[in-house]
Design an enzyme around this catalytic site. Structure first.
Site, mmCIF file in Angstrom:
data_model
loop_
_atom_site.group_PDB
_atom_site.id
_atom_site.type_symbol
_atom_site.label_atom_id
_atom_site.label_comp_id
_atom_site.label_asym_id
_atom_site.label_seq_id
_atom_site.Cartn_x
_atom_site.Cartn_y
_atom_site.Cartn_z
ATOM 1 N N ASP A 70 15.695 -12.774 -24.314
ATOM 2 C CA ASP A 70 14.889 -12.713 -23.095
ATOM 3 C C ASP A 70 14.525 -14.115 -22.590
ATOM 4 O O ASP A 70 14.108 -14.284 -21.453
ATOM 5 C CB ASP A 70 13.597 -11.926 -23.337
ATOM 6 C CG ASP A 70 13.753 -10.447 -23.013
ATOM 7 O OD1 ASP A 70 14.710 -10.102 -22.276
ATOM 8 O OD2 ASP A 70 12.927 -9.645 -23.472
ATOM 9 N N GLN A 74 11.080 -4.415 -26.103
ATOM 10 C CA GLN A 74 10.861 -3.876 -24.765
ATOM 11 C C GLN A 74 9.371 -3.705 -24.501
ATOM 12 O O GLN A 74 8.658 -3.057 -25.276
ATOM 13 C CB GLN A 74 11.573 -2.525 -24.619
ATOM 14 C CG GLN A 74 11.467 -1.905 -23.243
ATOM 15 C CD GLN A 74 12.216 -2.693 -22.184
ATOM 16 O OE1 GLN A 74 13.309 -3.188 -22.426
ATOM 17 N NE2 GLN A 74 11.634 -2.805 -21.002
ATOM 18 N N LYS A 104 20.712 -1.329 -20.960
ATOM 19 C CA LYS A 104 21.134 -2.570 -21.622
ATOM 20 C C LYS A 104 22.223 -2.301 -22.651
ATOM 21 O O LYS A 104 23.222 -3.034 -22.736
ATOM 22 C CB LYS A 104 19.922 -3.243 -22.273
ATOM 23 C CG LYS A 104 18.938 -3.819 -21.264
ATOM 24 C CD LYS A 104 17.606 -4.178 -21.893
ATOM 25 C CE LYS A 104 16.614 -4.648 -20.821
ATOM 26 N NZ LYS A 104 15.262 -4.890 -21.355
#
Length: 296
Positions: free
Chosen positions: A118, A97, A53
């Site tokens: 997200d 995460q 990412k």
């Protein structure tokens, strides 16, 4: 029939080029988008995902803010890091995460919804239900964008979504029935009486159940588009652990379009994360706040 390939890698590259232009425009306004990540523990898969990412971000001019914490970090300490990123003007948006081994719902809920890249904060999922613009979950958004980029008709299509998980199946069903998509969706799951019959009627199939080879050629309407979202680990004949999707290889002999796995939906998830970060910076800039690091 040999199916066309829904190439997520190629689309990711195109979207990166598009986002570079938007990031450059933000920099001219004195705003630099920044992605924050919170990683707890030493899980190799999680470390790889976080690294990928930030690599994507660096390629298009998004800055990185990493908070890597050791395994066993208490819930309260992780929540304190989340509070820090919520308050950090250089952090356009951030994510925790998973897995962390902690109370994931409490951590997710603590993220400022405005900075939720997200798209899974309860507030943002609620806005999706109510039809208000808000950050969208990356994988469902990536599925829709992949279909659009290859001109697969969505409006009026019958779509079978296999899997009702909160990260893909449930929000994807909501997104596909918005007026902007206008699809008819059947959401299949372990309680579906005749899965094959439901899938066989679909113009588009999205397999997101995490069951290797669940969707087979005899279940697919000839010419249908099939997206493989599933990621499972299986043992190959030589004993190696390999990634397997939810769609059997023989589906490509029947379908009109298939997404490879890997290389299909996965890169699109990354593309939509980048899009969410840039969009968040644009909203903050439009609102008149800094919301991101000043350039220079």
């Amino acid at each position: 029939m040999t199916a066309g390939i829904l190439d997520g890698k190629a689309v990711l590259a195109t979207i990166k080029d598009e986002l570079k232009v938007r990031v450059a425009a933000l920099r001219e306004q004195g705003v630099v988008p920044g992605l924050g990540t919170v990683l707890v523990g030493d899980d190799p898969g999680s470390r790889w995902y976080v690294g990928a990412k930030h690599k994507d971000c660096a390629e298009i001019g998004i800055t990185s803010i990493r908070r890597d914490l050791p395994a066993g970090t208490p819930q309260a300490e992780v929540e304190a890091v989340i509070d820090e990123l919520n308050a950090d003007p250089e952090c356009t948006g951030f994510l925790v995460q998973q897995p962390t081994g902690l109370d994931e719902f409490a951590l997710l809920s603590r993220v400022d919804p405005v900075k939720d890249v997200d798209g899974l904060h309860p507030t943002n999922l609620g806005w999706l239900v109510l039809g208000k613009a808000a950050p969208l979950p990356c994988t469902p958004a990536g599925c829709i964008e992949l279909l659009r980029r290859f001109d697969v008709p969505i409006a009026g299509a019958r779509i079978a979504v296999v899997g009702r998980g909160i990260t893909v199946g449930r929000p994807l069903g909501l997104m596909l029935t918005r007026r902007s998509e206008n699809a008819t969706v059947v959401l299949c799951h372990t309680g579906t009486r005749d899965l094959a019959a439901e899938v066989r009627q679909a113009d588009i199939v999205v397999a997101a159940a995490g069951v290797p080879g669940l969707v087979t050629a005899d279940m697919v309407k000839p010419g249908a588009a099939v997206l493989d979202v599933g990621v499972s680990r299986i043992e190959a004949e030589d004993g190696r652990s390999v990634v397997a999707g939810d769609v059997a290889p023989d589906v490509a002999e029947v379908a009109g379009w298939v997404s490879p796995n890997p290389g299909g939906v996965g890169p699109m998830t990354r593309a939509m994360l980048l899009s969410n970060i840039v969009a968040a910076a644009e909203r903050q800039a439009a609102a008149g706040g800094r919301g991101a690091a000043a350039a220079g």
